[in-house]
Motif scaffolding. Structure first.
Motif, PDB file in Angstrom:
ATOM      1  N   LEU A 186     -54.125  38.626   4.044  1.00 18.87           N
ATOM      2  CA  LEU A 186     -55.517  38.319   4.382  1.00 18.87           C
ATOM      3  C   LEU A 186     -55.724  38.221   5.892  1.00 18.87           C
ATOM      4  CD1 LEU A 186     -56.479  35.566   1.750  1.00 18.87           C
ATOM      5  CD2 LEU A 186     -56.584  38.048   1.537  1.00 18.87           C
ATOM      6  N   LYS A 187     -54.754  37.624   6.587  1.00 14.93           N
ATOM      7  CA  LYS A 187     -54.913  37.397   8.022  1.00 14.93           C
ATOM      8  C   LYS A 187     -54.906  38.694   8.831  1.00 14.93           C
ATOM      9  CE  LYS A 187     -53.316  33.729  10.037  1.00 14.93           C
ATOM     10  NZ  LYS A 187     -52.444  32.680  10.597  1.00 14.93           N
ATOM     11  N   LYS A 188     -54.445  39.762   8.218  1.00 14.48           N
ATOM     12  CA  LYS A 188     -54.444  41.058   8.900  1.00 14.48           C
ATOM     13  C   LYS A 188     -55.772  41.795   8.733  1.00 14.48           C
ATOM     14  CE  LYS A 188     -49.448  41.690   8.213  1.00 14.48           C
ATOM     15  NZ  LYS A 188     -48.423  42.499   7.511  1.00 14.48           N
ATOM     16  N   ASP A 189     -56.661  41.241   7.906  1.00 10.41           N
ATOM     17  CA  ASP A 189     -57.924  41.903   7.590  1.00 10.41           C
ATOM     18  C   ASP A 189     -59.035  41.356   8.501  1.00 10.41           C
ATOM     19  OD1 ASP A 189     -60.391  42.705   6.359  1.00 10.41           O
ATOM     20  OD2 ASP A 189     -59.303  43.067   4.496  1.00 10.41           O
ATOM     21  N   ALA A 190     -59.350  42.092   9.570  1.00 11.87           N
ATOM     22  CA  ALA A 190     -60.349  41.644  10.550  1.00 11.87           C
ATOM     23  C   ALA A 190     -61.737  41.545   9.927  1.00 11.87           C
ATOM     24  CB  ALA A 190     -60.363  42.596  11.734  1.00 11.87           C
ATOM     25  N   GLU A 191     -62.050  42.434   8.982  1.00 14.82           N
ATOM     26  CA  GLU A 191     -63.364  42.420   8.343  1.00 14.82           C
ATOM     27  C   GLU A 191     -63.559  41.135   7.534  1.00 14.82           C
ATOM     28  OE1 GLU A 191     -66.081  45.005   5.157  1.00 14.82           O
ATOM     29  OE2 GLU A 191     -64.011  45.604   5.592  1.00 14.82           O
ATOM     30  N   LEU A 192     -62.503  40.697   6.877  1.00 16.75           N
ATOM     31  CA  LEU A 192     -62.556  39.468   6.079  1.00 16.75           C
ATOM     32  C   LEU A 192     -62.777  38.258   6.987  1.00 16.75           C
ATOM     33  CD1 LEU A 192     -62.242  38.862   3.035  1.00 16.75           C
ATOM     34  CD2 LEU A 192     -59.826  38.420   3.454  1.00 16.75           C
ATOM     35  N   ARG A 193     -62.058  38.238   8.103  1.00 19.02           N
ATOM     36  CA  ARG A 193     -62.206  37.134   9.060  1.00 19.02           C
ATOM     37  C   ARG A 193     -63.621  37.086   9.626  1.00 19.02           C
ATOM     38  NH1 ARG A 193     -59.953  32.321  10.161  1.00 19.02           N
ATOM     39  NH2 ARG A 193     -62.136  31.726  10.210  1.00 19.02           N
ATOM     40  N   LYS A 194     -64.142  38.238   9.964  1.00 22.36           N
ATOM     41  CA  LYS A 194     -65.494  38.311  10.519  1.00 22.36           C
ATOM     42  C   LYS A 194     -66.530  37.865   9.492  1.00 22.36           C
ATOM     43  CE  LYS A 194     -68.715  41.499  12.783  1.00 22.36           C
ATOM     44  NZ  LYS A 194     -68.942  42.907  13.228  1.00 22.36           N
ATOM     45  N   MET A 195     -66.328  38.256   8.239  1.00 24.23           N
ATOM     46  CA  MET A 195     -67.249  37.886   7.163  1.00 24.23           C
ATOM     47  C   MET A 195     -67.297  36.372   6.988  1.00 24.23           C
ATOM     48  SD  MET A 195     -67.163  39.310   3.239  1.00 24.23           S
ATOM     49  CE  MET A 195     -65.729  38.335   2.767  1.00 24.23           C
ATOM     50  N   LEU A 196     -66.127  35.737   7.053  1.00 20.24           N
ATOM     51  CA  LEU A 196     -66.073  34.282   6.918  1.00 20.24           C
ATOM     52  C   LEU A 196     -66.717  33.599   8.116  1.00 20.24           C
ATOM     53  CD1 LEU A 196     -65.093  31.715   5.456  1.00 20.24           C
ATOM     54  CD2 LEU A 196     -62.929  31.945   6.699  1.00 20.24           C
ATOM     55  N   ASP A 197     -66.352  34.027   9.324  1.00 19.91           N
ATOM     56  CA  ASP A 197     -66.871  33.395  10.538  1.00 19.91           C
ATOM     57  C   ASP A 197     -68.394  33.472  10.618  1.00 19.91           C
ATOM     58  OD1 ASP A 197     -64.377  32.653  11.355  1.00 19.91           O
ATOM     59  OD2 ASP A 197     -64.089  34.347  12.727  1.00 19.91           O
ATOM     60  N   SER A 198     -68.970  34.563  10.146  1.00 14.67           N
ATOM     61  CA  SER A 198     -70.416  34.715  10.209  1.00 14.67           C
ATOM     62  C   SER A 198     -71.132  33.828   9.194  1.00 14.67           C
ATOM     63  CB  SER A 198     -70.796  36.179   9.978  1.00 14.67           C
ATOM     64  OG  SER A 198     -70.465  36.578   8.658  1.00 14.67           O
ATOM     65  N   SER A 199     -70.402  33.315   8.224  1.00 17.77           N
ATOM     66  CA  SER A 199     -71.000  32.468   7.182  1.00 17.77           C
ATOM     67  C   SER A 199     -70.827  30.980   7.463  1.00 17.77           C
ATOM     68  CB  SER A 199     -70.377  32.798   5.817  1.00 17.77           C
ATOM     69  OG  SER A 199     -70.594  34.142   5.463  1.00 17.77           O
ATOM     70  N   LEU A 200     -69.760  30.619   8.179  1.00 17.59           N
ATOM     71  CA  LEU A 200     -69.480  29.215   8.462  1.00 17.59           C
ATOM     72  C   LEU A 200     -70.567  28.599   9.344  1.00 17.59           C
ATOM     73  CD1 LEU A 200     -65.653  29.540   9.210  1.00 17.59           C
ATOM     74  CD2 LEU A 200     -66.663  28.412   7.214  1.00 17.59           C
ATOM     75  N   THR A 201     -70.936  27.359   9.030  1.00 18.33           N
ATOM     76  CA  THR A 201     -71.914  26.625   9.833  1.00 18.33           C
ATOM     77  C   THR A 201     -71.225  25.450  10.517  1.00 18.33           C
ATOM     78  OG1 THR A 201     -72.515  25.144   8.014  1.00 18.33           O
ATOM     79  CG2 THR A 201     -73.713  27.245   8.169  1.00 18.33           C
ATOM     80  N   ASP A 202     -71.985  24.684  11.273  1.00 20.57           N
ATOM     81  CA  ASP A 202     -71.418  23.531  11.976  1.00 20.57           C
ATOM     82  C   ASP A 202     -70.890  22.469  11.015  1.00 20.57           C
ATOM     83  OD1 ASP A 202     -72.017  24.713  14.369  1.00 20.57           O
ATOM     84  OD2 ASP A 202     -73.872  23.582  14.688  1.00 20.57           O
ATOM     85  N   SER A 203     -71.383  22.483   9.783  1.00 25.88           N
ATOM     86  CA  SER A 203     -70.931  21.486   8.802  1.00 25.88           C
ATOM     87  C   SER A 203     -69.644  21.909   8.097  1.00 25.88           C
ATOM     88  CB  SER A 203     -72.022  21.251   7.749  1.00 25.88           C
ATOM     89  OG  SER A 203     -72.239  22.421   6.979  1.00 25.88           O
ATOM     90  N   CYS A 204     -69.122  23.086   8.443  1.00 24.08           N
ATOM     91  CA  CYS A 204     -67.938  23.634   7.769  1.00 24.08           C
ATOM     92  C   CYS A 204     -66.689  23.545   8.651  1.00 24.08           C
ATOM     93  CB  CYS A 204     -68.160  25.105   7.402  1.00 24.08           C
ATOM     94  SG  CYS A 204     -69.503  25.417   6.254  1.00 24.08           S
ATOM     95  N   TYR A 205     -65.544  23.389   8.030  1.00 25.88           N
ATOM     96  CA  TYR A 205     -64.276  23.469   8.747  1.00 25.88           C
ATOM     97  C   TYR A 205     -64.027  24.932   9.108  1.00 25.88           C
ATOM     98  CZ  TYR A 205     -59.377  22.851   9.917  1.00 25.88           C
ATOM     99  OH  TYR A 205     -58.176  22.823  10.587  1.00 25.88           O
ATOM    100  N   PRO A 206     -63.595  25.237  10.337  1.00 25.37           N
ATOM    101  CA  PRO A 206     -63.485  26.633  10.783  1.00 25.37           C
ATOM    102  C   PRO A 206     -62.384  27.451  10.101  1.00 25.37           C
ATOM    103  CG  PRO A 206     -62.712  25.119  12.482  1.00 25.37           C
ATOM    104  CD  PRO A 206     -63.365  24.272  11.430  1.00 25.37           C
ATOM    105  N   ASP A 207     -61.459  26.791   9.444  1.00 22.36           N
ATOM    106  CA  ASP A 207     -60.431  27.480   8.651  1.00 22.36           C
ATOM    107  C   ASP A 207     -59.653  28.513   9.462  1.00 22.36           C
ATOM    108  OD1 ASP A 207     -59.001  27.914   6.320  1.00 22.36           O
ATOM    109  OD2 ASP A 207     -60.519  29.165   5.369  1.00 22.36           O
ATOM    110  N   PRO A 208     -59.067  28.116  10.592  1.00 22.03           N
ATOM    111  CA  PRO A 208     -58.391  29.088  11.468  1.00 22.03           C
ATOM    112  C   PRO A 208     -57.223  29.799  10.803  1.00 22.03           C
ATOM    113  CG  PRO A 208     -57.863  26.838  12.122  1.00 22.03           C
ATOM    114  CD  PRO A 208     -58.980  26.740  11.130  1.00 22.03           C
ATOM    115  N   GLU A 209     -56.531  29.108   9.897  1.00 20.35           N
ATOM    116  CA  GLU A 209     -55.382  29.710   9.227  1.00 20.35           C
ATOM    117  C   GLU A 209     -55.744  30.372   7.901  1.00 20.35           C
ATOM    118  OE1 GLU A 209     -52.373  30.053  10.541  1.00 20.35           O
ATOM    119  OE2 GLU A 209     -53.280  29.188  12.339  1.00 20.35           O
ATOM    120  N   MET A 210     -57.035  30.353   7.559  1.00 18.70           N
ATOM    121  CA  MET A 210     -57.557  30.987   6.343  1.00 18.70           C
ATOM    122  C   MET A 210     -56.937  30.423   5.054  1.00 18.70           C
ATOM    123  SD  MET A 210     -57.791  34.878   7.876  1.00 18.70           S
ATOM    124  CE  MET A 210     -58.709  35.652   6.556  1.00 18.70           C
TER     125      MET A 210
END
Length: 534
Positions: A186-210
Motif C-alpha cells: 500500500l505504501k508504494k501506491d502514491a495514488e492511494l496516499r493522495k486519495m487518503l490525504d485529500s479526504s482527511l480533515t483536521d479532526s482526523c489522525y494523519p495516518d502517516p504509516e497507513m
C-alpha cells in the motif's frame, strides 16, 4: 506470504469503493485523533479521562454482545488506580506484547471477581478490544485484530497464515504480520496516499504509516470484495441487509418478524425481553439493520444501563475539564438525537441493554415524556435543565431496549417504562423447525457431542419451566450454542460451553437447592460422556 497480484486487484477495486465509503468510515481516523488529544495516564480521575478519550470509538468498543468500554468504566469506579496500572502495563513497549495482552485479560478477570456486583458476567477484554486500545495509543504500529475479518482477508489473499477462532494472542501477532505485509504494498501506491490525504480533515489522525488505511482495506477485502452482486464501479457504503438476511441470522419465523418490525415502527419504543441467551442484543441490532436496509452502524448507537447511570451521562451535565474546572458537556443520547436530525428522512436506532437496571425517570429527566410516539418532533420541544436550550426527540429515532427476565435482583418494572414501551418476548429456539430456524442451523453440524448436549438442554428447559421458583423466564437460550462461526463447534468447544457457562448458570438459578444443582450437573456431564465426581 500473501498473493500480491490478488492484493493489487483488491486495491484497484477499493479505489472505486472509497469515495462513497469514506463518510461512514472516517470515524476511525477521528477516534484516533480524539484519543491522542485526550489521553493522560496520570489524570487525577482515570475513569473520567478514559471515558472522554474513547468518546468517539462508537462500535469499536461496544457492539453486539460486548461492552468492553463500559466494563472498563465500571472497573474504574471500583478501583481507579488498578485500572490505570492495567493500561500502564499494556502500553509499556519495553515489555513483550504477548505478556502484556495476557496480563491485561488476567487483571480484568481479577477485577471482575473482586468487585462483581452480581451483574458482571464477563469482563469483555478479549484480544479484539485489547488490540483496539493498542491501536488508539500507537496508531503507527498496531492494528485492530478481529478474527472474522482477518480470516476472510487471509483467505481472499491466499495467505499462508490462517487465524484460529480461539482468541489467542498468537493469532493477533500472526494477523499483524499479515497486515504488515499488505501495508508494504500500500505504501508504494502514491495514488492511494493522495486519495487518503485529500479526504482527511483536521479532526482526523494523519495516518502517516497507513496503519488505519490498511485496516480499512482489510475490512473491505473481508466484507465486500468479490461479491458478485456488487458493481465494481459503484460500491455501496454498507452491506445491504433485508428481512431475508434477518431471517437467516435470527431464529424467528417470518410472521413473527413482520409483527416485530410493525411494532417498532408504530410504537417507536420497544423492549425485547427474555431469558439469558435468547439473542436479544443480537436480534436488536439485526432488526435495526433490516429496517435501515443495510449494515450501517453509524445510524445505530448502543449503551448499557446500570444503577449509577445518570442524566448527566445520557443527556447533559457538568464534567471536569483539563483546566481543573467543570464544563457543560452533552451526553450520548443528546448527541445521537442531533445526528438523527441531520438525516430526518432515514431511520435511526438507539439500543439500550439492561434497560430495566437504570432509573428511567432519573436518566431521561424532562425528556421522558418526549420519547412517547405522539410527543416527537419540534412542536413538542422543551427547554433542558442544563443550559436552558430547547430540545426535542426526532421522529426518525427508534428506541430498542433489552431486558433479562431471569434477573431476580430487580424489582417490578417501573410504570414509566411499561407505559412508554411495547414489550416483545423472545423464547429459546431449540424447537424452531422453520426453514431458517435453529433446527436448520444445526443440520450440518457433525459434532455428535453437540447434538447430545442440545437434547439434554431441552430436557433442562422443561424442568426449568415447571419449577415453581423459576418458570419460562429462566430457560436457557439457544445463543449459547450458536457461535458466529460454526466451524468453531467441536467436542472441546461444547465442553467449554457446558462447564463454564451452563453449569454456573444453573448454580445461580438453584443457589438454594444443592440437590437440584448436583442432579443437573451430573446429567450434563453424562451428556458429555464424562463422569461427574463431586
Amino acid at each position: 506470504m500473501i498473493n500480491t497480484e490478488k492484493l493489487k486487484d483488491v486495491i484497484k477495486s477499493y479505489k472505486s469503493y472509497f469515495p462513497k465509503h469514506w463518510e461512514d468510515e472516517k470515524y476511525k481516523w477521528e477516534a484516533v485523533k480524539h484519543f491522542q488529544d485526550n489521553w493522560d495516564i496520570e489524570a487525577e480521575n482515570f475513569g473520567t479521562m478514559f471515558k472522554k478519550a474513547t468518546d468517539k470509538t462508537f462500535n469499536l468498543l461496544a457492539s453486539g454482545y460486548a461492552y468492553p468500554r463500559g466494563m472498563i468504566l465500571e472497573f474504574a469506579k471500583a478501583d481507579d488506580n488498578a485500572v490505570r496500572e492495567m493500561f500502564r502495563r499494556l502500553f509499556d513497549e519495553s515489555l513483550d506484547l504477548s505478556d502484556r495482552m495476557t496480563a491485561f485479560m488476567n487483571t480484568a478477570e481479577e477485577l471482575r471477581n473482586k468487585y462483581n456486583d452480581g451483574t458482571w458476567n464477563q469482563h469483555y477484554q478479549n484480544t479484539n478490544y485489547i488490540s483496539t486500545y493498542l491501536w488508539l495509543m500507537y496508531p503507527d504500529k498496531y492494528y485492530i485484530y478481529k478474527y472474522e475479518l482477518f480470516k476472510k482477508c487471509a483467505e481472499m489473499l491466499d495467505d499462508t497464515y490462517r487465524p484460529k477462532g480461539n482468541g489467542s494472542v498468537d493469532n493477533v501477532i500472526g494477523g499483524f504480520k499479515m497486515y504488515d505485509e499488505i501495508r508494504v504494498i500500500l505504501k508504494k501506491d502514491a495514488e492511494l496516499r493522495k486519495m487518503l490525504d485529500s479526504s482527511l480533515t483536521d479532526s482526523c489522525y494523519p495516518d502517516p504509516e497507513m496503519i488505519t488505511l490498511t485496516m480499512d482495506i482489510g475490512f473491505y477485502a473481508g466484507r465486500f470484495y468479490g461479491d458478485e452482486e456488487t458493481d465494481e464501479e459503484c460500491f455501496p457504503a454498507d452491506e445491504k441487509y433485508t428481512k431475508f438476511n434477518f431471517l437467516k441470522e435470527v431464529f424467528l419465523t417470518e410472521s413473527e418478524y413482520d409483527k416485530l418490525r410493525s411494532l417498532v415502527l408504530r410504537k417507536k419504543n420497544i423492549i425485547l425481553q427474555g431469558a439469558p441467551g435468547v439473542g436479544k442484543t443480537f436480534s436488536a441490532k439485526r432488526l435495526a439493520y433490516s429496517i435501515i436496509g443495510e449494515k450501517n452502524d453509524n445510524r445505530i448507537c448502543m449503551v448499557q444501563f446500570h444503577q449509577n447511570y445518570s442524566y448527566e451521562d445520557f443527556i447533559m451535565g457538568y464534567r471536569p475539564n483539563d483546566s481543573g474546572g467543570f464544563e457543560l458537556q452533552s451526553g450520548v443520547f443528546y448527541n445521537f438525537c442531533i445526528r438523527c436530525k441531520e438525516k430526518y428522512d432515514k431511520p435511526y436506532f438507539f439500543i439500550i441493554d439492561e434497560i430495566n437496571r437504570g432509573n428511567l425517570s432519573k436518566i431521561f429527566g424532562e425528556l421522558l415524556m418526549l420519547i412517547e410516539t405522539d410527543k416527537r418532533g419540534e412542536k413538542h420541544k422543551l427547554n433542558l435543565v442544563y443550559g436552558g436550550k430547547p430540545f426535542y426527540i426526532p421522529e426518525n429515532l427508534h428506541i430498542i431496549g433489552m431486558m433479562n427476565t431471569a434477573d431476580r435482583s430487580l424489582a417490578m418494572i417501573d410504570y414509566a417504562l411499561r407505559r412508554r414501551f411495547s414489550f416483545y418476548t423472545m423464547h429459546p429456539a431449540f424447537d424452531n423447525a422453520d426453514q431458517n430456524g435453529f433446527g436448520a442451523y444445526t443440520q450440518d453440524i457433525s459434532c455428535d457431542l453437540y447434538h447430545s448436549v442440545i437434547a439434554k438442554i431441552r430436557d433442562l428447559n422443561d424442568t426449568i419451566r415447571k419449577d415453581s421458583t423459576l418458570g419460562k423466564g429462566f430457560e436457557i437460550g439457544h445463543s449459547y450454542f450458536a457461535p458466529e462461526n460454526k466451524s468453531e463447534i467441536n467436542d472441546e468447544w461444547v465442553r467449554g460451553v457446558v462447564e463454564y457457562e451452563i453449569i454456573p448458570l444453573i448454580e445461580e438459578y438453584w443457589f438454594d437447592d444443592d440437590k437440584k444443582v448436583e442432579e443437573w450437573t451430573k446429567a450434563l456431564y453424562q451428556a458429555l460422556g464424562d463422569r461427574y465426581d463431586r
